[in-house]
Design a protein around this motif. Structure first.
Motif, PDB file in Angstrom:
ATOM      1  N   LEU A  71      41.418  46.901  35.564  1.00  0.00           N
ATOM      2  CA  LEU A  71      41.045  45.496  35.477  1.00  0.00           C
ATOM      3  C   LEU A  71      39.877  45.253  36.417  1.00  0.00           C
ATOM      4  O   LEU A  71      39.910  45.687  37.575  1.00  0.00           O
ATOM      5  N   GLU A  72      38.856  44.574  35.913  1.00  0.00           N
ATOM      6  CA  GLU A  72      37.662  44.281  36.694  1.00  0.00           C
ATOM      7  C   GLU A  72      37.428  42.778  36.726  1.00  0.00           C
ATOM      8  O   GLU A  72      38.127  42.015  36.058  1.00  0.00           O
ATOM      9  N   SER A  73      36.418  42.357  37.468  1.00  0.00           N
ATOM     10  CA  SER A  73      36.113  40.935  37.633  1.00  0.00           C
ATOM     11  C   SER A  73      36.156  40.203  36.299  1.00  0.00           C
ATOM     12  O   SER A  73      35.526  40.619  35.335  1.00  0.00           O
ATOM     13  N   GLY A  74      36.923  39.102  36.276  1.00  0.00           N
ATOM     14  CA  GLY A  74      37.022  38.267  35.091  1.00  0.00           C
ATOM     15  C   GLY A  74      38.083  38.693  34.100  1.00  0.00           C
ATOM     16  O   GLY A  74      38.357  37.975  33.140  1.00  0.00           O
ATOM     17  N   ASP A  75      38.716  39.853  34.300  1.00  0.00           N
ATOM     18  CA  ASP A  75      39.765  40.318  33.391  1.00  0.00           C
ATOM     19  C   ASP A  75      41.084  39.611  33.694  1.00  0.00           C
ATOM     20  O   ASP A  75      41.375  39.263  34.841  1.00  0.00           O
ATOM     21  N   ILE A  76      41.884  39.460  32.642  1.00  0.00           N
ATOM     22  CA  ILE A  76      43.221  38.870  32.750  1.00  0.00           C
ATOM     23  C   ILE A  76      44.208  39.823  32.092  1.00  0.00           C
ATOM     24  O   ILE A  76      43.933  40.377  31.028  1.00  0.00           O
ATOM     25  N   MET A  77      45.368  39.995  32.712  1.00  0.00           N
ATOM     26  CA  MET A  77      46.442  40.805  32.138  1.00  0.00           C
ATOM     27  C   MET A  77      47.747  40.037  32.254  1.00  0.00           C
ATOM     28  O   MET A  77      47.999  39.391  33.278  1.00  0.00           O
TER      29      MET A  77
END
Length: 125
Positions: free
Chosen positions: A67-73
């Protein structure tokens, strides 16, 4: 969907009425250093990760998702998972449950939900 009767609102999109009880808890934002690790855990609720800046790996079901900047899980309840920071990272996360059994079942049936920054999925979200 049913349209509004008032002419001033007829071009708008009506959202459905929801009669849910939502339990929202454990929310926090944290700055972590590269190499930070949270050991394997699971929760009786959904967990949402949002990466403000940086990158982490979330390992669940023997799969690792970056997961990187701006990702949602979104992880569903009872999923064993662990988290490792790949860089200095700022993340926000929270847990939730709701009492709509059909919605919860549908959400769980989707598996782990990953919304990469810039993807069509995140723009729809």
């Amino acid at each position: 969907m049913k349209s509004f009767e008032k002419k001033e609102l007829q071009g708008s999109i009506r959202l459905p009425a929801l009669d849910w009880n939502i339990s929202f808890f454990g929310g926090h934002q944290q700055d972590i250093k590269s190499g930070w690790h949270y050991p394997s855990e699971r929760h009786l609720a959904f967990e949402v990760f949002y990466i403000v800046e940086g990158a982490i790996n979330v390992t669940a079901f023997d799969n690792t998702i970056r997961l990187e900047s701006g990702d949602i899980m979104v992880l569903y309840p009872n999923v064993w998972h662990e988290t490792t920071s790949l860089t200095n990272t700022t993340y926000f996360n929270f847990h939730f449950n709701l009492d709509d059994e059909r919605f919860v079942t549908n959400l769980i049936n989707q598996g782990i939900l990953n919304f990469p920054n810039g993807s069509l999925k995140i723009s729809l979200l």
